[in-house]
Design an enzyme around this catalytic site. Sequence first.
Site, PDB file in Angstrom:
ATOM      1  N   HIS A 105      -8.133   9.119  -5.068  1.00  0.00           N
ATOM      2  CA  HIS A 105      -7.834   7.686  -5.169  1.00  0.00           C
ATOM      3  C   HIS A 105      -8.992   6.828  -4.664  1.00  0.00           C
ATOM      4  CE1 HIS A 105      -3.693   8.565  -6.206  1.00  0.00           C
ATOM      5  NE2 HIS A 105      -3.606   9.366  -5.165  1.00  0.00           N
ATOM      6  N   THR A 217      -1.922   1.350  -0.205  1.00  0.00           N
ATOM      7  CA  THR A 217      -1.616   2.444  -1.129  1.00  0.00           C
ATOM      8  C   THR A 217      -0.232   2.986  -0.768  1.00  0.00           C
ATOM      9  OG1 THR A 217      -2.688   4.013   0.367  1.00  0.00           O
ATOM     10  CG2 THR A 217      -4.037   3.138  -1.427  1.00  0.00           C
TER      11      THR A 217
END
Length: 265
Positions: A105, A217
């Site tokens: 990510h 996130t």
Amino acid sequence: MSSRSYRSGSSGTAVGPGLLLILLLASAFAVLAPWRSLGSESQRSWGYAGPGGPEQWADLDPKFAACRSGKRQSPVDLRWTAPASGKGPVFRYKPSRFRVIDTGHAVQVNFDAGNTFLLDEKIYRLEQLHFHTASEHALSGARLPLEVHLVHRSEIDGIAVVAVLFREGSAMGPLNRVLSGIPEEKGEEADWGAILDPSVFLPEKRTYYRYEGSLTTPPCTEGVAWSVFNTPLELSAEQLARLRRAYAGNARPLQALHGRRPANY
Ligand SMILES: [Zn+2]
């Protein structure tokens, strides 16, 4: 776990305990394997665009519910107000060994223990920093090309993140040490014994915004103490291009303040 193991195991009593062990292992795999793959599937399935994008994070896993229902989410737009008085944070960073990881990510730099951050008399230890292209926070409505998050943790007081935004300009020398170590594959870690002082990522002018927010996130956990410097640093177009080659657009959209008033220090 092959069927051959079962056949050889069932051919004599002498291998009875072996067979038992194999059967136990087989059932453990049967039970654990689907969970493991489900777990990593939900880790993998969130992203920044299309299915699994920020609008759908909360639907991917019940543990991600705060991504939609939370009222203290990050990032936010930060606007200048009259400076509040208060003791600024104290950084106790030093040259440290680091490793570069591609988490799937973001590009992340993990530091050896020994760097601490003092905020409101609470001591947090620096765990890692990572890069978002473009910036997640906005300064007076403007998002910049890059934001670095220095993530600190305290067993008692939770997570404190320091954010530094970057604009395009002169090259930032020490950043090359990180860029040259970005692994080619997702999930890989590069460790070549290199040393970096995390304070190279802090602006000289220590004016910043503070507010209470969340992880940007999944699982979007709240209770994160944010300190966002309002003086951007610079990196070169080439350096930015290298980071964008790894990740372009790993930035969550701005979240509503819901009555929060980020303070200016
Ligand atoms: Zn981040």
